[in-house]
Design an enzyme around this catalytic site. Structure first.
Site, mmCIF file in Angstrom:
data_model
loop_
_atom_site.group_PDB
_atom_site.id
_atom_site.type_symbol
_atom_site.label_atom_id
_atom_site.label_comp_id
_atom_site.label_asym_id
_atom_site.label_seq_id
_atom_site.Cartn_x
_atom_site.Cartn_y
_atom_site.Cartn_z
ATOM 1 N N LEU A 512 -30.135 33.743 37.684
ATOM 2 C CA LEU A 512 -28.715 33.648 37.361
ATOM 3 C C LEU A 512 -28.317 34.642 36.290
ATOM 4 O O LEU A 512 -27.194 35.106 36.237
ATOM 5 C CB LEU A 512 -28.378 32.238 36.848
ATOM 6 C CG LEU A 512 -28.387 31.100 37.851
ATOM 7 C CD1 LEU A 512 -28.214 29.783 37.132
ATOM 8 C CD2 LEU A 512 -27.292 31.295 38.880
ATOM 9 N N GLY A 513 -29.257 34.929 35.429
ATOM 10 C CA GLY A 513 -28.913 35.853 34.366
ATOM 11 C C GLY A 513 -29.999 35.906 33.326
ATOM 12 O O GLY A 513 -31.014 35.205 33.415
ATOM 13 N N GLY A 515 -30.463 35.907 29.170
ATOM 14 C CA GLY A 515 -29.735 35.741 27.916
ATOM 15 C C GLY A 515 -30.700 35.396 26.826
ATOM 16 O O GLY A 515 -31.907 35.392 27.057
ATOM 17 N N GLY A 516 -30.168 35.081 25.697
ATOM 18 C CA GLY A 516 -30.940 34.760 24.501
ATOM 19 C C GLY A 516 -32.378 34.343 24.766
ATOM 20 O O GLY A 516 -32.652 33.167 24.982
ATOM 21 N N LYS A 534 -33.754 27.542 32.029
ATOM 22 C CA LYS A 534 -33.911 28.681 31.123
ATOM 23 C C LYS A 534 -35.375 28.782 30.752
ATOM 24 O O LYS A 534 -35.935 27.885 30.121
ATOM 25 C CB LYS A 534 -33.052 28.464 29.885
ATOM 26 C CG LYS A 534 -33.149 29.584 28.879
ATOM 27 C CD LYS A 534 -31.989 29.497 27.938
ATOM 28 C CE LYS A 534 -32.320 30.096 26.592
ATOM 29 N NZ LYS A 534 -31.237 29.892 25.651
ATOM 30 N N ASP A 631 -23.131 32.226 17.787
ATOM 31 C CA ASP A 631 -23.121 33.230 18.856
ATOM 32 C C ASP A 631 -22.103 32.864 19.933
ATOM 33 O O ASP A 631 -22.399 32.916 21.121
ATOM 34 C CB ASP A 631 -24.528 33.376 19.451
ATOM 35 C CG ASP A 631 -24.671 34.688 20.228
ATOM 36 O OD1 ASP A 631 -23.805 35.582 20.053
ATOM 37 O OD2 ASP A 631 -25.626 34.808 21.015
#
Ligand SMILES: *[C@@H]1O[C@H](CO)[C@@H](O)[C@H](O)[C@H]1NC(C)=O
Ligand SMILES: *[C@@H]1O[C@H](CO)[C@@H](O)[C@H](O)[C@H]1NC(C)=O
Ligand SMILES: *[C@@H]1O[C@H](CO)[C@@H](O)[C@H](O)[C@H]1NC(C)=O
Ligand SMILES: *[C@@H]1O[C@H](CO)[C@@H](O)[C@H](O)[C@H]1NC(C)=O
Ligand SMILES: *[C@@H]1O[C@H](CO)[C@@H](O)[C@H](O)[C@H]1NC(C)=O
Ligand SMILES: *[C@@H]1O[C@H](CO)[C@@H](O)[C@H](O)[C@H]1NC(C)=O
Ligand SMILES: *[C@@H]1O[C@H](CO)[C@@H](O)[C@H](O)[C@H]1NC(C)=O
Ligand SMILES: *[C@@H]1O[C@H](CO)[C@@H](O)[C@H](O)[C@H]1NC(C)=O
Ligand SMILES: *[C@@H]1O[C@H](CO)[C@@H](O)[C@H](O)[C@H]1NC(C)=O
Ligand SMILES: *[C@@H]1O[C@H](CO)[C@@H](O)[C@H](O)[C@H]1NC(C)=O
Length: 826
Positions: A512-513, A515-516, A534, A631
Site C-alpha cells: 500500500l505504501g 512510510g515511517g 505495517k 508528524d
C-alpha cells in the site's frame, strides 16, 4: 344580541385606537401607564409586552411574547400567581420607582424594586428583557430591576440561569401549572451545589428528576455529545451561572421547563418559519439512564447494557433479591469494606457522567495528582477527578458520601477515580493470545535497560510477578490511564503465519505504501476482514522505539478520527502493527491530484478539517495522556469509506505528563513543510507545534497546493506566505482550490473562516497560535475571531536574512514528502 354587537364594535374601535397610539413605543414612563389592550414592542420589533389570557382561561396576565410569531408563546409572566379576572389592570411606574400592576387601587403585582428615581422608565429590550432604569443614570445597562432575573418557565438566549452570590439572587425556571395556568407549578430547573461542584437539576420539592451533570469545561458531564443547552458557564466568587446562547441570532429557539401530570422535561423549542410552527427539538431527560439515580449508589447505568444497571467493579448489590428483580434502587456496596487505615487504591472509571455533586469539594488549582493525594488522606473522600477537563485537565473535585447517578457512556464522558480497598484492584486473568497493554509498557521500560531483549520476554510471556508489580508502580505513577478492567486495553497478538497468508507473503501486489520506518501491506484475514499491516523493516534498529511507542500509544487511543490498531505481531525479528484498512487511502492522494480533487467538494473538505481537528484535540487534551503527534501531514490522514478522516502514524508521537506543556529534543523528527519554526530550528515541540502543522494542512486542503514546493511566478513566498499575503490584501478567495469553486454549492463564509483559522494556526509565535479546542470553536462559530499575525516560515525558497529563519540547516532538507529525521548538535 344588540348589546353584544355594540360591544364588539366598541372593542374593535378601541383596539384600533389603541394600536394607533401604541405603535413604536418600547418604553413605559411614570406618566404613560400600560392598560389592557395596549402593548409595548421592543425596538427591533421582536418582542411584545402586554396583557394576555393563556389557553382557555379568561384570566388576564401581563406577559412577554414574540411579536412576529403568529402562534403565541409567552416567555415571561409578571403576575403569574395573581391573575386579574377582568381587563381593568394597569401596569405603571409608581412614584417610588416601582413597577406595579394595579387593578383600581389594589396592587396585584409589584417589582419590589423601590428606589427613588428622577426619570424612571421601563424598557422592553430587543433581547426580551424588560428592565427598569433611571434615564438620568448615564449607565444604560445599570438596571434597578430586570425580568431576566425572575424567569418564568422559559430561558431566552442571553438569559442567565444561576446565582449572584453577592445578593443571593437565584435565577431558575419554574414550570407553569398547566397550559391554561401560568402560576408556579411543582417543577424547577436551576443550578445547585454552588459551594461544591455546581450542577443543574430538574426537581420538585419531593423528588429530583434529572441533573445535567456539572460543567467540565467542555460541556455538561451528563451529556454524551454535549448537545444540551448551548451555554457558557461562569463560576467565580461573585456568580455561578449558565448563560444560554444561540450561534445564529436569527433562529428563534427557546428552552422551556414543561411540567406534565407525572413528571416533566426541559425542552428546546424552535420556531420553524417554512412550516410556521413551533417544533419540539431535544428534550431532557432523554432516556431511562437520565432518570436520577435509577441504579442506586455505586452502580452505573448503561443504556445499551443488559442489564442496564451494573455494580461498579469491586461492588455488589446491597440487596441481591430486589436487584435480581430489576429493582436497582438499593444500589451496591463495597464487596470488601473499606479500611482506610490499611491504605486504599482508586478504581478508574472511564467515560462516565460524574456522580451527584451534592457532597463535593473543589479546589480549582490542584492538579490530578495532588487531588489524589488529598483524597487519599481523608477517609471520607470516596472519589476524585479533575474540575475542568478543558485545556488538558485542571483543578480537583472530591466526593464524600455515597456516589449516585453515575452513567456509563460509549465514547464520551469523563474519568472518575473511586476509592477501593487495596486488595480490590488486581490485574489477574490475562488471557492467552491477549497481551495486556501493561505488559507492553513494562516491556518498553524493560527495553530501555535490556535493549531489544525485552521483546523476547514479551513474546514468550515470561513475567516474574515481583518485577511486574514493581514496574506496574512505575507505570501507574507515570500514567494512571491503565487502571480498571474496562479500561485495560487488550491487544490481540496476531501470529506471523496468518499475517503472511493474509498478505500473500508480503507480495508487492499488496503493498500500500512506504512510510515511517516500514512498508505497509494490505491483507485479508481468513474471516474476510481487511487489514493494513505495517511491517517494521528488519534493518532499521532505529525503528524499534518508534514501534513500541506506536503500539503503546495507539492501543490506548480510541477516537473516531484516529486510525484504529487491531493488534500487533512480534515473532523473531519481525515486528508488525495491524490496523483497520482504509480503502480510500490518504488525504494527499486526493487533494494534490488534479482529477481526484474533484471528489472532495467543500462540504467533504470541511468535514475532513473538522475531523482532523477533533482527532488532534483528543490527542492534546485528554487529561491523562497528552500526546504530541509531531508528524501531522496530508499523507498521515487516512480516509475511510465515508471519507471520515483518521489520523495515523504515531511513530513520532510523544506523551506529555500531566502538566508538561513543552518538550525539547535533539532529534528533530517530522516533515519539512509542516514543521513549526521553533521545532525545526530549536527542537522545541508542544501542542502548538502540532497546531502549526494542522494550520498548514488546512491551507493545503483549501488550496489543493502543497506548502512544500509551492511555486508562484510573482513572488518567492511559500503557500503560507502566499495565503497570508492574499489574506492581508483581502483577496483570500483567490486561494481556494478551483475544484471547490467550480462546484457552486460551497459556503464562502465557511471557506474564508477556515483560511482565517489556518492562518491563526501557523503564526510565528507559539503563544499566538490557538489551542485545538479554540480551533474547533472557531471553525464552528460565526463570531469574529482574532486577526492573524504573520506566519512562521512564510518565505521558504530563499531563506530570509532576518531572524525568522536563521537556520541554514533548513536548506539541507531535500525531498519534500518523506519524513526527515535530523540529528542536531546545537
Ligand atoms: C374580580 O375580582 C375582584 C376582586 O379581586 C372582585 O371584586 C370582582 O367581583 C371580580 N369580578 C368578577 C367578574 O368576577
Ligand atoms: C413583593 O413583595 C411582596 C411583599 O413582601 C411579596 O408578597 C411579593 O411576592 C413580592 N413580589 C415579587 C414579584 O417578588
Ligand atoms: C454599567 O452598569 C453595569 C451593571 O451594573 C456594569 O457592569 C458596567 O460596568 C457599568 N458601566 C459603566 C460604564 O459604568
Ligand atoms: C409539553 O410536553 C409535551 C410532551 O413532550 C407536549 O406534548 C406539550 O405540547 C408540551 N407543552 C407545551 C406547552 O409545550
Ligand atoms: C440473582 O441472579 C443470579 C444470576 O441470574 C443468580 O446467580 C443469583 O443466585 C441470584 N441471587 C438471588 C439472591 O436471587
Ligand atoms: C482495619 O485494618 C487494621 C489493620 O489491619 C485492623 O487492625 C482493623 O481492625 C481494620 N478495621 C476494620 C473495620 O476492618
Ligand atoms: C488549593 O490547592 C492549592 C495547591 O495545592 C493550595 O495552595 C490552595 O490553598 C488550595 N485552596 C483551598 C481553598 O484549599
Ligand atoms: C474530610 O472530608 C470531609 C468531607 O469533605 C470534611 O468534612 C472533613 O473536614 C475532611 N477532614 C479532613 C481532616 O480534612
Ligand atoms: C476550563 O479550562 C479552560 C482552559 O484552561 C478555561 O478556558 C475555562 O475557562 C475553564 N473553565 C472553567 C469553568 O473554569
Ligand atoms: C454503543 O455501542 C453499542 C455497541 O457498539 C452500539 O450498539 C450502540 O448504538 C452505542 N450506543 C450509543 C448511544 O452510541
Amino acid at each position: 344580541m344588540v348589546n353584544v354587537y355594540c360591544l364588539a364594535f366598541y372593542f374593535s374601535l378601541l383596539s384600533f385606537l389603541c394600536q394607533q397610539s401604541s405603535t413604536a413605543t418600547h418604553i413605559l414612563t411614570s406618566s404613560q401607564p400600560l392598560i389592557d389592550g395596549n402593548t409595548i414592542v421592543s425596538q427591533d420589533g421582536t418582542f411584545e409586552l402586554g396583557f394576555f389570557s393563556p389557553g382557555d382561561s379568561s384570566n388576564r396576565y401581563v406577559g412577554i411574547w414574540y411579536k412576529k410569531i403568529p402562534i403565541q408563546r409567552v416567555v415571561w409572566v409578571a403576575n403569574r400567581n395573581s391573575p386579574l379576572n377582568d381587563s381593568l389592570g394597569v401596569l405603571k411606574i409608581e412614584e417610588d420607582g416601582n413597577l406595579v400592576l394595579n387593578r383600581g387601587k389594589n396592587a396585584v403585582w409589584s417589582s419590589n424594586a423601590s428606589k427613588s428615581m428622577e426619570y424612571p422608565v421601563a424598557e422592553l429590550l430587543d433581547s426580551g428583557n424588560f428592565v427598569l432604569r433611571d434615564v438620568n443614570d448615564g449607565n444604560s445597562t445599570s438596571y434597578l430591576w430586570e425580568s431576566f432575573d425572575y424567569p418564568s418557565d422559559t430561558l431566552l438566549p442571553g438569559m442567565k440561569l444561576g446565582w449572584n452570590l453577592k445578593t443571593g439572587l437565584n435565577r431558575y425556571l419554574s414550570s407553569w401549572k398547566n397550559y391554561d395556568d401560568p402560576s408556579i407549578g411543582y417543577l424547577t430547573y436551576g443550578i445547585i451545589n454552588i459551594h461544591g461542584y455546581p450542577d443543574s437539576s430538574m426537581r420538585s420539592v419531593w423528588k429530583e428528576y434529572y441533573r445535567s451533570g456539572p460543567w467540565n469545561g467542555f460541556g455538561y458531564s451528563g451529556q454524551a455529545k454535549y448537545e444540551f443547552l448551548k451555554a457558557d458557564f461562569v463560576n467565580n466568587e461573585e456568580e455561578v451561572y449558565y448563560i444560554y446562547k444561540l450561534k445564529d441570532k436569527s433562529v428563534v429557539s427557546i428552552v422551556r421547563l414543561n411540567q406534565t401530570n407525572s413528571d416533566g422535561a426541559i425542552q428546546r423549542i424552535t420556531w420553524v418559519e417554512p412550516s410556521r410552527s413551533w417544533v419540539l427539538g431535544k428534550s431532557w431527560p432523554q432516556d431511562f439512564c437520565d432518570t436520577y439515580s435509577i441504579c442506586g449508589a455505586y452502580s452505573t447505568c448503561n443504556i445499551d447494557g443488559a442489564p442496564v444497571c451494573n455494580c461498579l467493579k469491586g461492588f455488589k448489590p446491597r440487596s441481591p433479591e430486589t436487584w435480581n428483580k430489576t429493582d436497582y434502587s438499593k444500589g451496591c456496596v463495597h464487596a470488601t469494606p473499606l479500611n482506610c487505615t490499611k491504605g486504599d487504591e482508586f478504581l478508574k472509571l472511564a467515560r462516565v457522567k460524574l456522580a451527584d455533586t451534592t457532597n463535593t469539594w473543589v479546589n480549582k488549582s490542584m492538579n490530578l495528582n495532588e487531588c489524589r493525594i488529598h483524597c487519599m488522606k481523608n477517609c471520607s473522600c470516596m472519589a476524585y477527578t479533575n474540575y475542568n477537563i478543558s485545556g488538558g485537565g485542571s483543578g480537583c473535585v472530591i466526593w464524600s458520601g455515597d456516589l449516585v447517578d453515575i452513567r456509563q457512556f460509549n465514547n464520551t464522558g469523563e474519568y472518575l477515580f473511586i476509592r477501593m480497598p487495596a486488595s480490590q484492584k488486581g490485574h489477574s486473568g490475562s488471557k492467552t493470545r491477549v497481551v495486556e497493554i501493561v505488559i507492553v509498557t513494562v516491556v518498553t521500560l524493560g527495553m530501555l535497560l535490556l535493549g531489544l531483549g525485552g521483546c523476547f520476554i514479551w513474546n514468550t510471556k515470561r513475567k516474574s510477578k515481583a518485577s511486574k508489580s514493581e514496574l506496574k508502580e512505575i507505570v501507574e505513577d507515570k500514567d494512571p490511564i491503565v487502571e480498571n478492567e474496562q479500561d485495560q486495553l487488550q491487544l490481540p497478538l496476531f501470529d506471523l503465519v496468518s499475517i503472511k497468508a493474509s498478505t500473500n507473503n508480503f507480495s508487492d501486489v499488496n503493498k500500500l505504501g512506504e512510510g515511517g520506518f516500514g512498508i505497509v501491506f494490505k491483507g485479508t484475514l481468513e474471516d474476510g476482514q481487511e487489514i493494513a499491516v505495517k511491517r517494521l523493516s528488519k534493518k532499521s534498529t532505529q525503528g524499534n522505539n518508534e514501534f513500541m511507542n506506536e503500539v503503546i500509544l495507539i492501543a490506548k487511543l480510541q477516537h473516531r478520527n484516529l486510525v484504529r490498531l487491531l493488534g500487533c505481531c512480534i515473532q523473531g525479528e519481525e515486528k508488525m502493527l495491524i490496523y483497520e484498512y482504509m480503502p480510500n487511502k490518504s488525504l494527499d492522494f486526493f487533494i494534490f491530484d488534479n482529477t481526484r480533487c474533484a471528489i472532495l467538494d467543500w462540504q467533504k473538505r470541511f468535514h475532513i478539517i473538522v475531523g482532523i481537528a477533533r482527532g488532534l484535540l483528543y490527542l492534546h487534551q485528554d487529561s491523562r495522556l497528552r500526546i504530541i503527534h509531531r508528524d501531522l501531514k496530508a499523507s498521515n490522514v487516512l480516509l475511510d469509506t465515508k471519507l471520515e478522516p483518521k489520523i495515523s502514524d504515531f511513530g513520532m508521537a510523544k506523551i506529555f505528563e500531566g502538566d508538561q506543556i513543552e518538550g525539547s529534543t535533539s532529534r528533530v523528527v517530522g516533515t519539512y513543510g509542516y514543521m513549526s519554526p521553533e521545532y525545526a530550528i530549536d527542537g522545541h515541540f508542544s501542542m502548538k507545534s502540532d497546531v502549526y502543522s494542522f494550520g498548514v494542512l488546512v491551507l493545503e486542503i483549501i488550496s489543493g497546493r502543497k506548502n512544500r514546493g509551492f511555486y508562484h511566478p510573482d513572488h518567492q513566498l511559500n503557500l503560507l506566505g502566499h495565503a497570508w499575503r492574499h489574506w492581508s490584501e483581502d483577496k483570500a478567495i483567490k486561494l481556494i482550490d478551483k475544484s471547490i469553486c467550480e462546484c457552486d454549492s460551497y459556503n464562502l463564509h465557511e471557506v474564508l473562516r477556515c483560511i482565517h483559522v489556518g492562518l491563526l494556526c501557523v503564526q510565528q509565535r507559539t503563544e499566538d497560535r490557538p489551542i485545538m479546542s479554540s480551533v474547533l470553536l472557531m471553525l464552528g462559530s460565526e463570531n469574529a475571531i482574532l486577526h492573524p499575525q504573520r506566519p512562521g516560515f512564510f518565505m521558504e525558497r530563499s531563506p530570509l536574512k532576518g531572524n525568522e529563519l536563521s537556520s541554514s540547516d533548513l536548506t539541507s532538507y531535500t525531498s519534500n514528502e518523506i519524513t526527515v529525521t535530523m540529528a542536531e548538535g546545537r
